[in-house]
Design an enzyme around this catalytic site. Sequence first.
Site, short mmCIF file in Angstrom:
data_model
loop_
_atom_site.label_atom_id
_atom_site.label_comp_id
_atom_site.label_asym_id
_atom_site.label_seq_id
_atom_site.Cartn_x
_atom_site.Cartn_y
_atom_site.Cartn_z
N SER A 1 0.85 -1.18 0.00
CA SER A 1 0.00 0.00 0.00
C SER A 1 0.88 1.23 0.00
CB SER A 1 -0.89 0.00 1.25
OG SER A 1 -1.54 1.25 1.42
N TYR B 1 -2.81 -1.52 10.00
CA TYR B 1 -2.71 -1.63 8.55
C TYR B 1 -1.34 -1.16 8.07
CZ TYR B 1 -4.10 -1.17 3.63
OH TYR B 1 -4.20 -1.29 2.27
#
Length: 253
Positions: A141, A154
């Site tokens: 990401s 995350y």
Amino acid sequence: MRLADKVALITGGTSGIGEATAILFAREGASVVLTGRNEKRGQEVAAAIVRDGGKATFVPTDVRKWEDCQRAVGQTLQSYGRLDILFNNAGVFFPHTILDCSEEEWDLQLDINLKGAFLMSKFALPPMIERGSGVIINNSSGWGIVGGDKAVAYCASKGGVVLLTKAMAIDHGRQGIRVNCICPGDVETPMLPEDARMRGLNWNDYLAGCANRPLGRIGKPEEIAQAALFLASDDSSFMTGAALVVDGGGTAD
């Protein structure tokens, strides 16, 4: 037909980036094995690929479980006789700071986002090494490169994916294996409206925040799939250990 005669295993292939990548890989000539926890949806995606003239199989898989990962690789080899490409795409996200992130949510995100890539790679590497070639793509990401608000678990998991990628590239390059990762920005997948809901934002306000990126919009799953195709194909034959950012300029802003 950049993936003609190749076999690709894609985790989290039932929606979003995984589904778009499976469709694209099949159209580029690959035999595709999809995994996911939603069996009904997985069978639908595989059937749609077959109707489009491609080759696809669905294997129900929870990437947190080593036996599921072992079975997914085993069924790929049994069905197609080889494994050329692994796309570790399965992932989850919950927006919390470290103060309100529960231990259960921490474990879930680390287990699916990071441990899942470890387990799938552990079983995919031996047949690749035996053949002397293979490609592993990990989906990280933009928040694996820079931090993000209310995303502590995350960010930790996706940052781990970036360095897992680099370590694997070093370990297995001389065995003919290339390992790279993609770092997407905001992409139009089911994860995005769910993030807005959990943050208590309406969808229009959420999109307005995303529009502050240099390109002024969120990405499409098909755009990330094109990056995966580049890394899976010989077009990237001299790339390994790279973190390819595809985020509309978000990390440059």
